[in-house]
Design a protein around this motif. Sequence first.
Motif, short mmCIF file in Angstrom:
data_model
loop_
_atom_site.label_atom_id
_atom_site.label_comp_id
_atom_site.label_asym_id
_atom_site.label_seq_id
_atom_site.Cartn_x
_atom_site.Cartn_y
_atom_site.Cartn_z
N ARG A 194 0.83 -1.20 0.00
CA ARG A 194 0.00 0.00 0.00
C ARG A 194 0.87 1.26 0.00
N ARG A 195 1.83 1.29 0.90
CA ARG A 195 2.77 2.42 0.92
C ARG A 195 4.04 1.99 0.21
N ARG A 196 4.53 2.82 -0.68
CA ARG A 196 5.72 2.48 -1.45
C ARG A 196 6.78 3.56 -1.28
N TRP A 197 8.01 3.23 -1.73
CA TRP A 197 9.08 4.22 -1.72
C TRP A 197 8.68 5.38 -2.63
N THR A 198 9.24 6.55 -2.38
CA THR A 198 9.01 7.68 -3.28
C THR A 198 9.72 7.39 -4.60
N ALA A 199 9.31 8.09 -5.64
CA ALA A 199 9.84 7.83 -6.98
C ALA A 199 11.35 8.03 -7.06
N ASP A 200 11.91 8.89 -6.22
CA ASP A 200 13.34 9.16 -6.29
C ASP A 200 14.19 8.26 -5.39
N THR A 201 13.57 7.27 -4.75
CA THR A 201 14.31 6.34 -3.88
C THR A 201 15.00 5.28 -4.73
N ASN A 202 16.29 5.18 -4.57
CA ASN A 202 17.08 4.21 -5.32
C ASN A 202 17.66 3.21 -4.32
N VAL A 203 16.99 2.08 -4.15
CA VAL A 203 17.38 1.07 -3.17
C VAL A 203 18.77 0.51 -3.48
N THR A 204 19.06 0.30 -4.75
CA THR A 204 20.37 -0.22 -5.14
C THR A 204 21.47 0.74 -4.70
N TYR A 205 21.26 2.03 -4.90
CA TYR A 205 22.24 3.03 -4.48
C TYR A 205 22.43 3.00 -2.97
N ILE A 206 21.34 2.93 -2.23
CA ILE A 206 21.41 2.89 -0.76
C ILE A 206 22.23 1.68 -0.30
N ALA A 207 21.91 0.52 -0.85
CA ALA A 207 22.61 -0.71 -0.47
C ALA A 207 24.10 -0.62 -0.82
N ASN A 208 24.41 -0.12 -2.02
CA ASN A 208 25.81 0.02 -2.42
C ASN A 208 26.56 0.99 -1.52
N TYR A 209 25.91 2.08 -1.15
CA TYR A 209 26.53 3.05 -0.25
C TYR A 209 26.85 2.41 1.10
N LEU A 210 25.90 1.67 1.65
CA LEU A 210 26.11 1.01 2.95
C LEU A 210 27.18 -0.07 2.86
N GLU A 211 27.22 -0.80 1.74
CA GLU A 211 28.27 -1.81 1.55
C GLU A 211 29.66 -1.16 1.58
N ASP A 212 29.80 -0.04 0.86
CA ASP A 212 31.08 0.66 0.82
C ASP A 212 31.43 1.25 2.18
N LEU A 213 30.43 1.78 2.86
CA LEU A 213 30.64 2.42 4.16
C LEU A 213 31.12 1.43 5.21
N PHE A 214 30.49 0.25 5.26
CA PHE A 214 30.79 -0.73 6.31
C PHE A 214 31.64 -1.90 5.86
N GLY A 215 31.86 -2.04 4.56
CA GLY A 215 32.67 -3.14 4.07
C GLY A 215 32.02 -4.50 4.23
N VAL A 216 30.71 -4.53 4.18
CA VAL A 216 29.95 -5.78 4.34
C VAL A 216 28.95 -5.88 3.19
N ALA A 217 28.90 -7.05 2.57
CA ALA A 217 27.92 -7.26 1.50
C ALA A 217 26.51 -7.22 2.07
N ILE A 218 25.60 -6.64 1.31
CA ILE A 218 24.21 -6.53 1.74
C ILE A 218 23.32 -7.27 0.75
#
Length: 124
Positions: free
Chosen positions: A51-75
């Motif tokens: 019913r509720r979805r991410w906003t159109a400008d939300t890029n989940v792939t970008y978020i995950a890649n950013y967190l992977e780089d930040l913490f050095g852990v695969a997501i």
Amino acid sequence: RFHHRWDFTRFLDLFRKHPLHIDSYQRYAQQVGRGNGQQKILFISKGPTDRRRWTADTNVTYIANYLEDLFGVAIDCMNGDEIYSRSLRQQIEFIVPYTLVITACGAVSYIGAFMRSGSAMITV
């Protein structure tokens, strides 16, 4: 006067430590408990049928890649629908290895209740 105390942890342990799941639960709990366990992170995204979805400008792939780089852990990233379609038994077995789950509220945030001790969940 009657007071009923409900211990939710004991209730959840009926599932987490059930004979169907206890081997997985203990194996992963021991790895992290010894300090040599590897972190395993899951990012659960909302699906197109939620019913509720991410906003159109939300890029989940970008978020995950950013967190992977930040913490050095695969997501691992997956859509909540991929979890909904599993049986409760399969969901419990699926979630046990993860040390951190990041999910949107209203997605499958209930699954955090079945995570093992020493793990964490972030609900955004």
